[in-house]
Design a protein around this motif. Structure first.
Motif, PDB file in Angstrom:
ATOM      1  N   PRO A 143       0.838  -1.207   0.000  1.00 49.15           N
ATOM      2  CA  PRO A 143       0.000   0.000   0.000  1.00 49.15           C
ATOM      3  C   PRO A 143       0.871   1.254   0.000  1.00 49.15           C
ATOM      4  O   PRO A 143       1.984   1.249   0.543  1.00 49.15           O
ATOM      5  CB  PRO A 143      -0.793  -0.105   1.306  1.00 49.15           C
ATOM      6  N   GLY A 144       0.370   2.320  -0.602  1.00 51.97           N
ATOM      7  CA  GLY A 144       1.105   3.575  -0.609  1.00 51.97           C
ATOM      8  C   GLY A 144       1.356   4.102   0.790  1.00 51.97           C
ATOM      9  O   GLY A 144       0.591   3.852   1.734  1.00 51.97           O
ATOM     10  N   ILE A 145       2.432   4.842   0.944  1.00 52.64           N
ATOM     11  CA  ILE A 145       2.819   5.417   2.231  1.00 52.64           C
ATOM     12  C   ILE A 145       1.951   6.651   2.518  1.00 52.64           C
ATOM     13  O   ILE A 145       1.675   7.455   1.627  1.00 52.64           O
ATOM     14  CB  ILE A 145       4.306   5.789   2.225  1.00 52.64           C
ATOM     15  N   VAL A 146       1.529   6.775   3.772  1.00 45.77           N
ATOM     16  CA  VAL A 146       0.767   7.932   4.245  1.00 45.77           C
ATOM     17  C   VAL A 146       1.661   8.699   5.216  1.00 45.77           C
ATOM     18  O   VAL A 146       2.085   8.149   6.239  1.00 45.77           O
ATOM     19  CB  VAL A 146      -0.543   7.504   4.930  1.00 45.77           C
ATOM     20  N   ASP A 147       1.941   9.944   4.905  1.00 47.47           N
ATOM     21  CA  ASP A 147       2.845  10.758   5.714  1.00 47.47           C
ATOM     22  C   ASP A 147       2.049  11.877   6.381  1.00 47.47           C
ATOM     23  O   ASP A 147       1.655  12.842   5.727  1.00 47.47           O
ATOM     24  CB  ASP A 147       3.937  11.351   4.816  1.00 47.47           C
ATOM     25  N   ILE A 148       1.801  11.748   7.689  1.00 44.25           N
ATOM     26  CA  ILE A 148       0.960  12.753   8.346  1.00 44.25           C
ATOM     27  C   ILE A 148       1.754  13.919   8.920  1.00 44.25           C
ATOM     28  O   ILE A 148       1.152  14.898   9.383  1.00 44.25           O
ATOM     29  CB  ILE A 148       0.072  12.137   9.448  1.00 44.25           C
ATOM     30  N   HIS A 149       3.083  13.849   8.871  1.00 44.30           N
ATOM     31  CA  HIS A 149       3.883  14.981   9.344  1.00 44.30           C
ATOM     32  C   HIS A 149       5.169  15.039   8.536  1.00 44.30           C
ATOM     33  O   HIS A 149       6.071  14.227   8.717  1.00 44.30           O
ATOM     34  CB  HIS A 149       4.233  14.831  10.830  1.00 44.30           C
ATOM     35  N   GLY A 150       5.245  16.001   7.642  1.00 39.80           N
ATOM     36  CA  GLY A 150       6.471  16.206   6.881  1.00 39.80           C
ATOM     37  C   GLY A 150       6.646  17.677   6.582  1.00 39.80           C
ATOM     38  O   GLY A 150       5.714  18.336   6.102  1.00 39.80           O
TER      39      GLY A 150
END
Length: 394
Positions: free
Chosen positions: A51-58
């Motif tokens: 699954p695609g990566i989910v980045d909640i803080h970048g």
């Protein structure tokens, strides 16, 4: 409706990895293990399909905005470049952590407004699902009414409460120097500004409470940043803030875990073997079940690398390591349509060559059903042509 087909990859399904094929129709996963019938296909034999990566803080996009202190680039140029970096590192959902501080310059009011407007304007053109994570400095009292208005209008996707008045440099000379440089102020003017801001410290708790109440009413997930004690975490939890972002000690992380809060650490911490600030070592927290989400923080490649580092070091199996960068951050952000591979889920998928230990390579990225990135050596099904829509996205 465009159909894609991924053939024969080692695919993460739930908590198991097994060889299968996937069919994508439109922007969703339409079938698992079906016979090939897509308009075009990707040969995933020997590759992982995740699954695609989910980045909640970048906030790595800040480097594109200001690559050197005082050197600014247009917001649209910075966001487009950041989008390409995110996608090529497997990040298909990205929350740009935009700090609105009491300080001027890179993290000041004008930049926050410009970034929000640019994200909203550019969003249809960007390959990654790009969202706005507002990091409100709690001493930034004058911004409260505007932020509440943004939340009511549905313009904010995540709201974090930051307090860098002490932790980010006022009492630490090296960090203070970087802050002064970032603002463009003289040292004397910066100190005068700090004095003015601190004079209103008694108003900060009530402002936090009002912002948290507005976020809860709007259904916006909230985070507290750098919690330094169980009491601090409990105080934010009482306000409905259920994501602990970078707790700075073990006691606070334990308290957050026992209460069922999401706990975020930085993936660069895992990749580098420790925190650059000398605080909590993320891999130790993960081994003890005290971390549920890894974020890119300041380096887009870090989430991909961290997952494989955890496997290599024997801390987690790959399905559990991958949940830290995909399904868990999706849940923390309230996104129920992504983060795992199942029929009906949003088609955010990665093809990864994991043949070299600790150096996974992204071969292909499908974002929202479109081929967004294709590396050299990727294998398209022979004698089939890419649809126009896929070519445009790639």
């Amino acid at each position: 409706m465009t159909e894609l087909y991924i053939e024969g990859g080692r695919t993460l399904l739930g908590t198991e990895i097994g060889e299968t094929s996937l069919t994508i129709s439109g922007n969703v996963i339409a079938g698992i293990g079906d016979a090939a019938h897509g308009a075009f296909g990707l040969d995933a034999s020997g590759l992982l399909v995740m699954p695609g990566i989910v980045d909640i803080h970048g906030d790595a996009f800040e480097r594109q905005l200001m690559p050197r202190p005082g050197v600014d680039f247009p917001v649209d140029v910075a966001l487009i470049d950041s989008d390409r970096q995110a996608i090529t590192n497997g990040i298909t959902t990205v929350f740009h952590g935009t700090t609105w501080s009491w300080e001027p310059g890179l993290r000041g009011a004008d930049n926050a407004r410009k970034l929000l407007a640019a994200i909203e304007t550019l969003r249809p053109q960007l390959a990654a699902d790009t969202r706005f994570h507002l990091r409100q400095e709690t001493f930034n009292l004058d911004a409260e009414d505007e932020i509440i208005g943004w939340m009511k209008d549905g313009r904010i996707d995540l709201l974090a409460f930051n307090d860098h008045m002490d932790l980010a440099g006022i009492s630490k000379p090296a960090k203070r120097a970087r802050m002064v440089e970032r603002t463009g102020l003289s040292s004397e003017a910066f100190d005068q500004l700090v004095d003015r801001v601190l004079s209103r410290a008694d108003q900060v708790p009530a402002s936090i409470a009002r912002l948290a109440e507005a976020a809860n009413a709007a259904g916006i997930p909230t985070l507290s940043h750098d919690d330094n004690s169980p009491a601090m975490r409990a105080g934010f939890r009482d306000l409905g803030v259920r994501i602990a972002e970078f707790p700075i000690n073990e006691e606070t992380a334990i308290a957050a875990a026992e209460a069922g809060d999401f706990i975020v650490f930085g993936a660069p911490n895992v990749v580098r073997g420790g925190s650059h600030t000398g605080w909590t070592k993320a891999s130790d927290m993960i081994a003890r079940g005290l971390c549920s989400v890894l974020a890119s923080d300041y380096y887009y490649p870090a989430q991909l690398l961290a997952a494989f580092r955890l496997v290599h070091d024997g801390i987690l199996a790959l399905p559990q390591a991958w949940s830290l960068v995909s399904s868990a951050p999706a849940r923390a952000a309230g996104l129920t349509d992504r983060g795992d591979i199942a029929p009906g889920r949003r088609a955010d998928l990665l093809l990864i060559d994991d043949s070299i230990a600790l150096r996974p390579r992204i071969v292909a990225v499908i974002a929202n059903g479109k081929l967004a990135h294709l590396a050299d050596g990727a294998r398209l099904r022979p004698a089939t042509a890419l649809p126009h829509q896929a070519i445009a996205a790639a």
